[in-house]
Design a protein around this motif. Structure first.
Motif, PDB file in Angstrom:
ATOM      1  N   VAL A 143       0.883  -1.287  -0.176  1.00  0.00           N
ATOM      2  CA  VAL A 143      -0.140  -0.015  -0.068  1.00  0.00           C
ATOM      3  C   VAL A 143       0.995   1.225  -0.036  1.00  0.00           C
ATOM      4  CG1 VAL A 143      -1.681   1.358   1.317  1.00  0.00           C
ATOM      5  CG2 VAL A 143      -1.934  -1.060   1.068  1.00  0.00           C
ATOM      6  N   GLU A 144       1.845   1.271   0.829  1.00  0.00           N
ATOM      7  CA  GLU A 144       2.737   2.445   0.883  1.00  0.00           C
ATOM      8  C   GLU A 144       3.433   2.694  -0.511  1.00  0.00           C
ATOM      9  OE1 GLU A 144       7.087   0.775   2.587  1.00  0.00           O
ATOM     10  OE2 GLU A 144       5.585   1.201   4.021  1.00  0.00           O
ATOM     11  N   ARG A 145       3.788   1.475  -1.168  1.00  0.00           N
ATOM     12  CA  ARG A 145       4.346   1.889  -2.573  1.00  0.00           C
ATOM     13  C   ARG A 145       3.379   2.313  -3.696  1.00  0.00           C
ATOM     14  NH1 ARG A 145       8.031  -3.657  -3.542  1.00  0.00           N
ATOM     15  NH2 ARG A 145       9.712  -3.353  -2.118  1.00  0.00           N
ATOM     16  N   GLU A 146       1.751   1.722  -3.280  1.00  0.00           N
ATOM     17  CA  GLU A 146       0.970   2.196  -4.261  1.00  0.00           C
ATOM     18  C   GLU A 146       0.629   3.728  -4.301  1.00  0.00           C
ATOM     19  OE1 GLU A 146      -3.243   0.129  -5.520  1.00  0.00           O
ATOM     20  OE2 GLU A 146      -2.968   0.310  -3.412  1.00  0.00           O
ATOM     21  N   LEU A 147       0.517   4.017  -2.960  1.00  0.00           N
ATOM     22  CA  LEU A 147       0.046   5.446  -2.567  1.00  0.00           C
ATOM     23  C   LEU A 147       1.217   6.327  -2.761  1.00  0.00           C
ATOM     24  CD1 LEU A 147      -1.937   4.945   0.552  1.00  0.00           C
ATOM     25  CD2 LEU A 147      -2.655   4.959  -1.665  1.00  0.00           C
ATOM     26  N   GLY A 148       2.448   5.892  -2.920  1.00  0.00           N
ATOM     27  CA  GLY A 148       3.559   6.695  -2.903  1.00  0.00           C
ATOM     28  C   GLY A 148       3.765   7.716  -1.850  1.00  0.00           C
ATOM     29  N   VAL A 149       3.719   7.172  -0.913  1.00  0.00           N
ATOM     30  CA  VAL A 149       3.938   7.942   0.599  1.00  0.00           C
ATOM     31  C   VAL A 149       5.133   7.480   0.974  1.00  0.00           C
ATOM     32  CG1 VAL A 149       1.386   8.283   0.867  1.00  0.00           C
ATOM     33  CG2 VAL A 149       2.480   6.162   1.667  1.00  0.00           C
ATOM     34  N   ASP A 150       5.559   8.362   1.992  1.00  0.00           N
ATOM     35  CA  ASP A 150       6.725   8.160   2.814  1.00  0.00           C
ATOM     36  C   ASP A 150       6.678   6.692   3.595  1.00  0.00           C
ATOM     37  OD1 ASP A 150       8.198   8.694   5.720  1.00  0.00           O
ATOM     38  OD2 ASP A 150       9.421   9.483   4.077  1.00  0.00           O
ATOM     39  N   PRO A 151       7.333   5.911   3.533  1.00  0.00           N
ATOM     40  CA  PRO A 151       7.244   4.441   4.213  1.00  0.00           C
ATOM     41  C   PRO A 151       7.508   4.621   5.812  1.00  0.00           C
ATOM     42  CG  PRO A 151       8.777   4.148   2.238  1.00  0.00           C
ATOM     43  CD  PRO A 151       8.638   5.649   2.537  1.00  0.00           C
TER      44      PRO A 151
END
Length: 339
Positions: A143-151
């Motif tokens: 999900v963090e990769r899909e959203l492109g947010v800070d891990p």
């Protein structure tokens, strides 16, 4: 009635492995999630005023098959009262002949396999006396990769929500027994002879009509069961909404990108495909999304009006839990409990 080992096998196969990561990346994710859950304890305590001792429940960072195994164990505990009633009625053999433990195992496994690719974390109150905290690393990374947010921000954000549930069940000692009592109450309303009778027809009719959103729970619940389910809905909405308020209100203090994460995460929920939406509706997951929204609105409204200390009366005893109706009428809860 259920071949649990077969359910785990089916669920693990259907769940898949998740995103590809190196061993070093996997080790780093596990370490960061463990640290995030531990750090969240004090943050949740300071914000909510709920005092839960550190280390009362184990923190397990699991892969998808690990989540399937843990929830199969939880299902065994949760369905225990119903299984005992079926045994007391001397009907399990007839039902087993009609359905078969392999078939029911495959059905449970299919459910677990679908959910195992969706769940980010979970507090399991059915494990031992203190429960356990499960964080599903592959799904969090996906999900963090899909959203492109800070891990790092996203992982702590998830930990805040799930650790809030651990604090709820640990700081409120009657909560776990109360949940079990409601499960037993539902089991007491079940008549084994009619458990499967007309089941396929009810499912087909409900899907066609879209009645009550077409969830499996709605299809099978009798008036007595719906009364209990309404109480459970009030309880679970409170727990989920309370955790959402914590993750979003504590977040700005420690998570720089919390507003971006919430906005993207909410948009992602709305953008699921047609098949996924149908499955979510059937499994009652659409109703669970409503629990987050309704519960969070209730918590915010009460806290804004009377403050956190007064709101915490909700944890004093089971009678103080909001009803399903009170979730949308916080003043009614305030009059009943605080006045």
């Amino acid at each position: 009635m259920v071949d649990w080992a077969f359910a785990v096998s089916v669920g693990s196969m259907l769940a898949g492995d998740g995103p590809t990561v190196t061993r070093a990346e996997a080790d780093a994710v596990v370490a960061e999630l463990r640290a995030g859950a531990t750090r969240s304890t004090g943050l949740v305590r300071d914000f909510t005023g709920l005092d839960a001792a550190n280390g009362t429940a184990p923190i397990l960072v699991v892969d998808r098959p690990g989540w399937v195994r843990a929830n199969a164990e939880g299902f065994q505990v949760a369905t225990g009262p119903m299984m005992r009633k079926l045994a007391d009625k001397r009907e399990p053999h007839r039902i087993a002949q009609r359905v078969g433990s392999k078939v029911t195992g495959a059905e449970v496994g299919g459910l677990l396999g679908f959910l195992a690719s969706k769940v980010l974390g979970q507090f399991d109150p059915f494990h031992g006396s203190a429960g356990r905290l499960l964080l599903v690393a592959p799904n969090i990374v996906h999900v963090e990769r899909e959203l492109g947010v800070d891990p790092a921000d996203f992982r702590l954000w998830v930990c805040l929500h799930e650790e809030t549930h651990r604090v709820q069940f640990t700081a409120v000692p009657w909560m776990r027994d109360h949940l079990f009592s409601e499960i037993e109450a539902i089991s007491d309303t079940i008549e084994p002879s009619s458990l499967l009778e007309g089941g396929l027809e009810r499912i087909t009719d409900a899907i066609k009509a879209g009645r009550n959103g077409g969830s499996i729970v709605d299809m099978f619940s009798t008036p007595a069961q719906r009364e209990i389910l309404d109480r459970v809905t009030g309880m679970m909405s409170l727990l989920e909404g309370h955790a959402d308020v914590v993750m979003d209100d504590v977040g700005p203090q420690v998570i720089g990108s919390v507003k971006e994460i919430r906005a993207k995460f909410t948009k992602r929920r709305e953008g699921i495909g047609a098949l996924d939406r149908i499955l979510r509706r059937l499994l009652g997951l659409e109703a669970k999304m409503a629990q987050y929204r309704d519960g969070a609105r209730f918590v915010r409204a009460v806290v804004d009006k009377v403050g956190m200390d007064e709101f915490n009366a909700v944890w004093a005893e089971p009678a103080h839990l909001p009803s399903k109706a009170e979730l949308s009428d916080h003043d009614a809860w305030i009059r009943r409990v605080l006045n």
